[in-house]
Motif scaffolding. Sequence first.
Motif, short mmCIF file in Angstrom:
data_model
loop_
_atom_site.label_atom_id
_atom_site.label_comp_id
_atom_site.label_asym_id
_atom_site.label_seq_id
_atom_site.Cartn_x
_atom_site.Cartn_y
_atom_site.Cartn_z
N GLU A 1 5.44 -25.73 -10.92
CA GLU A 1 4.37 -24.84 -10.98
C GLU A 1 4.31 -24.02 -9.81
O GLU A 1 4.05 -22.74 -9.87
N GLY A 2 4.54 -24.40 -8.48
CA GLY A 2 4.39 -23.73 -7.31
C GLY A 2 5.61 -22.70 -7.21
O GLY A 2 5.30 -21.65 -6.67
N SER A 3 6.71 -22.73 -7.75
CA SER A 3 7.75 -21.68 -7.71
C SER A 3 7.24 -20.34 -8.76
O SER A 3 7.72 -19.54 -8.36
N ALA A 4 6.54 -20.89 -9.81
CA ALA A 4 5.76 -19.64 -10.44
C ALA A 4 4.71 -18.97 -9.42
O ALA A 4 4.71 -17.67 -9.50
N ASN A 5 4.10 -19.91 -8.86
CA ASN A 5 2.95 -19.28 -7.91
C ASN A 5 3.59 -18.34 -6.92
O ASN A 5 3.09 -17.27 -6.64
N ASP A 6 4.76 -18.84 -6.14
CA ASP A 6 5.42 -17.95 -5.21
C ASP A 6 6.18 -17.05 -5.64
O ASP A 6 6.17 -15.95 -4.95
N TRP A 7 7.17 -17.37 -6.69
CA TRP A 7 8.20 -16.32 -6.77
C TRP A 7 8.11 -15.65 -8.12
O TRP A 7 9.03 -14.88 -8.40
N LEU A 8 7.30 -16.05 -9.20
CA LEU A 8 7.54 -15.27 -10.38
C LEU A 8 7.23 -13.87 -10.44
O LEU A 8 8.00 -13.25 -10.92
N SER A 9 6.02 -13.32 -9.88
CA SER A 9 5.99 -11.90 -9.61
C SER A 9 6.96 -11.26 -9.04
O SER A 9 7.44 -10.27 -9.37
N LEU A 10 7.43 -11.97 -8.08
CA LEU A 10 8.55 -11.05 -7.38
C LEU A 10 10.06 -11.32 -8.03
O LEU A 10 10.99 -10.45 -8.02
N ALA A 11 10.23 -12.30 -8.86
CA ALA A 11 11.21 -12.40 -9.60
C ALA A 11 11.56 -11.32 -10.71
O ALA A 11 12.32 -10.83 -10.98
N GLY B 1 11.07 -23.01 -20.89
CA GLY B 1 10.52 -21.79 -20.57
C GLY B 1 11.29 -21.13 -19.24
O GLY B 1 11.24 -19.72 -19.30
N ILE B 2 11.53 -21.62 -18.49
CA ILE B 2 12.29 -21.06 -17.25
C ILE B 2 13.61 -20.36 -17.78
O ILE B 2 14.04 -19.45 -17.30
N ILE C 1 7.58 -16.99 -20.04
CA ILE C 1 6.48 -17.33 -18.94
C ILE C 1 5.16 -18.08 -19.74
O ILE C 1 4.79 -19.00 -19.09
N LEU C 2 4.79 -18.02 -20.79
CA LEU C 2 3.85 -18.53 -21.41
C LEU C 2 4.37 -20.36 -21.74
O LEU C 2 3.76 -21.16 -21.58
N VAL C 3 5.56 -20.47 -21.94
CA VAL C 3 6.05 -21.72 -22.47
C VAL C 3 6.13 -22.35 -20.98
O VAL C 3 5.81 -23.73 -20.99
N TRP C 4 6.78 -21.97 -19.94
CA TRP C 4 6.72 -22.47 -18.74
C TRP C 4 5.38 -22.84 -18.20
O TRP C 4 5.26 -23.97 -17.53
N GLY C 5 4.42 -22.06 -18.43
CA GLY C 5 3.02 -22.27 -17.97
C GLY C 5 2.51 -23.58 -18.73
O GLY C 5 1.95 -24.46 -18.30
#
Length: 398
Positions: free
Chosen positions: A219-229, A282-283, A299-303
């Motif tokens: 969960e946190g990797s998406a919070n911190d890095w998804l937009s940047l990725a 998802g990832i 993104i949706l599946v990951w969430g």
Amino acid sequence: MIVRARNAVALTFALNGFCFATLVSRLPDLRADLDLANGPLGLLLLAIAAGSVLALPSSGRLIERLGAARVVRAGGALTAVGMVLAGTGAGELSSVPVTAVGFFAYGIGTGTWDVAMNVEGAEVERRIGRTIMPRFHAGWSLGSIAGAAVGIPMAAAGVPLPWHVGVGGVVAAVLVGVVARAFPEPTVHHDEQGSSGSAWLEPRTLAIGVMVLAFATVEGSANDWLSLALIDGYGVAHWVGVAGFSAFVTAMTAGRLLGPFALDRWGRAPVLWATAATAATGILLVVWGGHVLLVGLGILVWGLGASLGFPVGMSAAADEPARAAARVSVVSTIGYAAFLAGPPLLGQLGDRVGTLDSLLAIALLMVPAAISVSAARPARHPAPTGRPPAPGWRDGRG
């Protein structure tokens, strides 16, 4: 009375999520304003995790002595101070040290706030007698959606960080101070089985912590890095990266709203095994999809896959009311280790293989998550007299 308490706890979760998303939604701008690469940014984010991990071990004892409402208010106030310092340090001062101090204060505040609201959530869940903890965490996600929704136009318009991040934190702190007045007083239990520190010696509690650590990292990797990725890997605009994060949070919220039906129907372990597989899938779609439709689906599946691990872990830690605060504190501390190790490690890995490809390492964590899921089955102890069984209790099935 219980409805009012339930709503108060849900709003407290939402305000915590709003603060977090407000900060995260401006990470691309913060990175640009401070002229940082991924590695140094990851080390800067380490200040948040360090503050949280420092505060979490003592949070259980503070709650036992002062009550969750007071701890939530104190955590909200310190969170606001941290957001003001971080916004000013990155925006007006362009100072990494000032921003780091703000992140550290934010970490202490949000960490203590987090444990206290989860203890209260578990108390309300026990009184209602059915699974609702994921919906409290859905409240956190809804707050994140609101924070990200505000962040998109703020980022697009280039609103200065102090006015967006700092003011948002102050408003949230004032609101949580009012909302916490409706918290129910937990039933007082005198622990005759040992001190709060002995919770660190319990195999079940530690195994739940490992599971929460893995899901928290996903969960946190998406919070911190998804937009940047998305920005670095696919060359999209900053606001598109923030929109991707918003889609992730939306999917996670849907999973938390619908998850209690599945948890009450099939039990904790089968549902968590399914979500672990879903998150990994998802990832992989996000990293290898290549096309906007596949990446969006990923993104949706990951969430959805990341939605239930953390809240179910909190419920599992609080199954026994007598030691709920101590065990939630332990599990939260272990879980927040994900935020301690995750940002710098992903930042360093991202500098070597690319921000997008670095996310593949996160998918591997679903293996230890799946192995430790069985620990989340409801603890085998009788329900207190006059109380309904713990949520998820089904003839011994978790």
